[in-house]
Design an enzyme around this catalytic site. Structure first.
Site, mmCIF file in Angstrom:
data_model
loop_
_atom_site.group_PDB
_atom_site.id
_atom_site.type_symbol
_atom_site.label_atom_id
_atom_site.label_comp_id
_atom_site.label_asym_id
_atom_site.label_seq_id
_atom_site.Cartn_x
_atom_site.Cartn_y
_atom_site.Cartn_z
ATOM 1 N N CYS A 1 13.535 10.824 7.066
ATOM 2 C CA CYS A 1 13.297 10.513 8.487
ATOM 3 C C CYS A 1 14.564 10.634 9.308
ATOM 4 O O CYS A 1 14.520 10.893 10.501
ATOM 5 C CB CYS A 1 12.728 9.118 8.602
ATOM 6 S SG CYS A 1 13.844 7.875 7.945
ATOM 7 N N GLU B 1 8.504 16.511 15.514
ATOM 8 C CA GLU B 1 9.005 16.291 14.159
ATOM 9 C C GLU B 1 8.256 17.201 13.175
ATOM 10 O O GLU B 1 7.023 17.190 13.133
ATOM 11 C CB GLU B 1 8.804 14.830 13.750
ATOM 12 C CG GLU B 1 9.366 14.547 12.364
ATOM 13 C CD GLU B 1 9.014 13.156 11.835
ATOM 14 O OE1 GLU B 1 7.835 12.767 11.886
ATOM 15 O OE2 GLU B 1 9.931 12.462 11.367
ATOM 16 N N GLU C 1 9.000 1.423 11.287
ATOM 17 C CA GLU C 1 10.061 2.433 11.116
ATOM 18 C C GLU C 1 9.363 3.777 11.088
ATOM 19 O O GLU C 1 8.663 4.107 10.124
ATOM 20 C CB GLU C 1 10.838 2.167 9.836
ATOM 21 C CG GLU C 1 11.652 0.875 9.927
ATOM 22 C CD GLU C 1 12.404 0.511 8.654
ATOM 23 O OE1 GLU C 1 12.273 1.241 7.655
ATOM 24 O OE2 GLU C 1 13.102 -0.509 8.662
ATOM 25 N N LYS D 1 0.888 -1.172 0.000
ATOM 26 C CA LYS D 1 0.000 0.000 0.000
ATOM 27 C C LYS D 1 0.922 1.217 0.000
ATOM 28 O O LYS D 1 1.409 1.657 1.044
ATOM 29 C CB LYS D 1 -0.893 -0.020 1.251
ATOM 30 C CG LYS D 1 -2.237 0.649 1.065
ATOM 31 C CD LYS D 1 -2.192 2.095 0.662
ATOM 32 C CE LYS D 1 -2.011 3.012 1.846
ATOM 33 N NZ LYS D 1 -1.773 4.415 1.416
HETATM 34 P P1 NAD Z 1 2.003 8.358 7.378
HETATM 35 O O1 NAD Z 1 2.112 7.614 8.649
HETATM 36 O O2 NAD Z 1 0.991 9.437 7.291
HETATM 37 O O3 NAD Z 1 1.664 7.385 6.169
HETATM 38 C C1 NAD Z 1 2.482 6.277 5.869
HETATM 39 C C2 NAD Z 1 1.630 5.228 5.181
HETATM 40 O O4 NAD Z 1 0.669 4.742 6.109
HETATM 41 C C3 NAD Z 1 0.845 5.750 3.986
HETATM 42 O O5 NAD Z 1 0.836 4.767 2.984
HETATM 43 C C4 NAD Z 1 -0.540 5.952 4.570
HETATM 44 O O6 NAD Z 1 -1.576 5.905 3.623
HETATM 45 C C5 NAD Z 1 -0.631 4.794 5.530
HETATM 46 N N1 NAD Z 1 -1.591 4.966 6.608
HETATM 47 C C6 NAD Z 1 -1.976 6.111 7.213
HETATM 48 N N2 NAD Z 1 -2.895 5.852 8.187
HETATM 49 C C7 NAD Z 1 -3.083 4.511 8.189
HETATM 50 C C8 NAD Z 1 -3.907 3.624 8.950
HETATM 51 N N3 NAD Z 1 -4.726 4.068 9.906
HETATM 52 N N4 NAD Z 1 -3.856 2.308 8.675
HETATM 53 C C9 NAD Z 1 -3.027 1.829 7.722
HETATM 54 N N5 NAD Z 1 -2.235 2.616 6.953
HETATM 55 C C10 NAD Z 1 -2.256 3.945 7.195
HETATM 56 O O7 NAD Z 1 3.461 8.895 7.054
HETATM 57 P P2 NAD Z 1 3.897 9.833 5.836
HETATM 58 O O8 NAD Z 1 3.339 11.194 6.090
HETATM 59 O O9 NAD Z 1 3.586 9.136 4.565
HETATM 60 O O10 NAD Z 1 5.490 9.838 5.995
HETATM 61 C C11 NAD Z 1 6.184 10.736 6.810
HETATM 62 C C12 NAD Z 1 6.507 10.099 8.141
HETATM 63 O O11 NAD Z 1 7.202 8.889 7.923
HETATM 64 C C13 NAD Z 1 7.420 10.925 9.019
HETATM 65 O O12 NAD Z 1 7.006 10.837 10.339
HETATM 66 C C14 NAD Z 1 8.774 10.246 8.869
HETATM 67 O O13 NAD Z 1 9.662 10.426 9.924
HETATM 68 C C15 NAD Z 1 8.348 8.821 8.750
HETATM 69 N N6 NAD Z 1 9.385 8.028 8.092
HETATM 70 C C16 NAD Z 1 10.122 7.163 8.845
HETATM 71 C C17 NAD Z 1 11.140 6.417 8.250
HETATM 72 C C18 NAD Z 1 11.999 5.449 9.038
HETATM 73 O O14 NAD Z 1 12.716 4.670 8.418
HETATM 74 N N7 NAD Z 1 11.978 5.463 10.340
HETATM 75 C C19 NAD Z 1 11.369 6.551 6.890
HETATM 76 C C20 NAD Z 1 10.607 7.456 6.166
HETATM 77 C C21 NAD Z 1 9.597 8.182 6.772
HETATM 78 O O1 6OD Z 2 18.239 3.639 3.626
HETATM 79 C C1 6OD Z 2 17.311 2.980 4.088
HETATM 80 O O2 6OD Z 2 17.276 1.753 4.037
HETATM 81 C C2 6OD Z 2 16.181 3.662 4.725
HETATM 82 N N1 6OD Z 2 15.241 2.856 5.256
HETATM 83 C C3 6OD Z 2 16.135 4.998 4.735
HETATM 84 C C4 6OD Z 2 15.113 5.747 5.347
HETATM 85 C C5 6OD Z 2 15.008 7.058 5.108
HETATM 86 C C6 6OD Z 2 13.950 7.805 5.684
HETATM 87 O O3 6OD Z 2 13.422 8.779 5.177
#
Ligand code: NAD
Ligand code: 6OD
Length: 486
Positions: free
Chosen positions: A288, A390, A254, A178
């Protein structure tokens, strides 16, 4: 106009409900196409297809055959590199200069790295003496977990999705992906690649839609999904964890971060500035692992702030295809509203705005896009919301410190624990400080330098579990102990 359909059982499929939503380009808010929104019926079909592939051709295939197919997928992504690049940059607005170095090559590499880990990593074996004077042989045997739900975000769409799909498939699972509603294109294109490479129908499935009461929730709540791997916000991670608790399904989360950077007076200033420019501003701050809190030792504080300001002044904003451009828009107008609300809050909380703080004038062709100024603040109190929450935008707060102990305490004073960056030429200090960081990843004199064999994940509210290398194998397989009485 483009139409983004689901990819189910090897075929592109419209939603039975005919519900669609718009996909807009954040560069100028132009309409890219319409995306089909999956209902329960499409999610059920995708999960059933994944289960059938597991019971059928994919489940019966040898590990060597599977790995050969995944190598082909990696090669085919590289052959269609420009299509992936254009699609990713249209969806996100990010500069092609960045996506061609990070997103797309990693999207391909994710299909190769884990095959090698799988092929080369043994399981344990123990010989046990038994009371009858004989013995028994124990050995570990890995089997796939089953149908894996992959829920991914919009900031590095192909990279972060294949980071899960690559190891999941290498281990013999099937997946239902998804992708974020903001970035449906590359996950859809990957469906074509899977067919071209001869990956059996049902192994890789994509359902489009939103989170709550849409594809995300239907997928993560589906009883035939055996494990869920998620990247996104911490609050969403909590919801998904609740969904996974039904049936005790495994999860890997993550999530978000509020990552610190510690700049010591004994650093190489050129390296620290170059690294902080990337960690705070690359991908318009939407990484992130990015730095939003910078702590600089007092003797070099003013010089550091000035040089970072000059760095920001030299960033070139513009269209993704311009090779000179290093800074694109945020992913959407909605996300810009959130980031702008923090820019306003910073002013209310008493920040000194070193540079930025607003919306740039990009001219009539681009002003409808999600543009934002890269921003540096100083002077905020440690309990300011801007220093603790954040933002996920191109901004950082810089604060001076006087001692190593103070810097460590400030860095750890957060509910997040994803990454930290340390700038020092003193290697004893580097390891001493790194070991005290309450995070999953520490970079010393570098940032986002990735070795896919290493553990990746967050501490505290930044996530649960580790992926990468052997850690991915642990998550994507069930290890069974087989005990043979000899
Ligand atoms: P988000 O949590 O809003 O959405 C992520 C995914 O989850 C999307 O596909 C969304 O449609 C889905 N989603 C949302 N609500 C849901 C629910 N109730 N049930 C199932 N699926 C659901 O995040 P975003 O805005 O797309 O991304 C930004 C965030 O992601 C930031 O907080 C960032 O730090 C984090 N992030 C973390 C990492 C990591 O590796 N730790 C990497 C990239 C992004
Ligand atoms: O490099 C990766 O494997 C990874 N998961 C990066 C995440 C980046 C977050 O925005």
């Amino acid at each position: 106009m483009k139409e983004f359909k689901h990819f189910i059982n090897g075929e592109f499929a419209a939603s039975a409900s005919e519900r669609t939503f718009e996909n807009r380009c954040p560069v100028d808010n132009s309409l890219i196409g319409m995306v089909h929104e999956a209902g329960q019926a499409e999610v059920n079909a995708a999960v059933a297809a994944a289960q059938a592939a597991l019971d059928g051709p994919w489940g019966k295939m040898s590990q060597a055959e599977r790995i050969k197919l995944l190598d082909r997928v990696a090669a085919r992504i590289n052959e269609r590199f420009d299509e992936f690049l254009k699609a990713e940059c249209l969806d996100t607005g990010k500069p092609e200069k960045i996506a061609s170095h990070i997103d797309i090559p990693r999207g391909a590499a994710n299909f190769k790295a884990f095959s090698e880990t799988l092929a080369n990593h043994p399981t344990e074996a123990f010989k046990l003496d038994t009371p009858d004077g004989k013995s028994a042989l124990n050995y570990g045997h890995r089997t796939p977990k089953g149908v894996i739900a992959v829920v991914s975000p919009w900031n590095l769409p192909l990279l972060l999705m294949t980071w899960k799909v690559g190891p999941a498939l290498a281990c013999g699972n099937t997946v239902v992906v998804k992708p974020s509603e903001e970035t449906p294109a590359t996950a859809t294109l990957l469906g074509e690649v899977m067919n071209e490479c001869g990956v059996p129908a049902g192994v890789y499935n994509v359902v489009h839609g939103f989170g709550p009461e849409s594809a995300g929730a239907y997928l993560t709540e589906h009883k035939d999904v055996d494990a869920i791997t998620f990247t996104g916000e911490t609050r969403t991670g909590e919801i998904i964890m609740r969904a996974a608790s039904v049936g005790l399904r495994n999860i890997s989360l993550e999530c978000g971060g509020k990552n610190p950077s510690l700049v010591f007076a004994d650093c190489d200033m050129d390296k620290a500035i170059e690294g902080t420019m990337r960690s705070a501003f690359v991908n318009c701050g939407q990484v992130c692992l990015g730095t939003e809190r910078v702590y600089v030792e007092r003797p070099i504080f003013d010089a550091f702030v000035n040089r970072l300001k000059h760095g920001v002044e030299s960033l070139k904003l513009g269209r993704p295809e311009d090779p000179e451009v290093d800074f694109g828009p945020l992913v959407s107008l909605e996300h810009r509203d959130k980031v702008v609300s923090y820019y306003k809050l910073a002013a209310e909380e008493g920040a000194n705005v070193v540079i930025g703080g607003g919306i740039p004038d990009m001219g009539p062709e681009l002003n409808d896009g999600a543009w934002i100024e890269p921003t540096i603040w100083t002077g905020l109190p440690d309990d300011a919301r801007v220093v603790n929450e954040e933002i996920f935008g191109p901004c950082c707060h810089i604060r001076p410190f006087d001692t190593e102990e103070e810097a460590i305490a400030l860095a750890n004073d957060t509910r997040y624990g994803l990454s930290a960056t340390i700038w020092t030429e003193n290697s004893a200090r580097a390891s001493r400080v790194a070991e005290q960081m309450e995070v999953g990843l520490v970079w010393v004199n570098s940032w986002f330098l990735r070795d896919l064999r290493t553990a990746f994940g967050g501490a505290k509210e930044s996530g649960i579990g580790r992926e990468g290398g052997i850690h991915s194998l642990e998550f994507y397989t069930e290890t069974k102990n087989i005990c043979i009485k000899l």
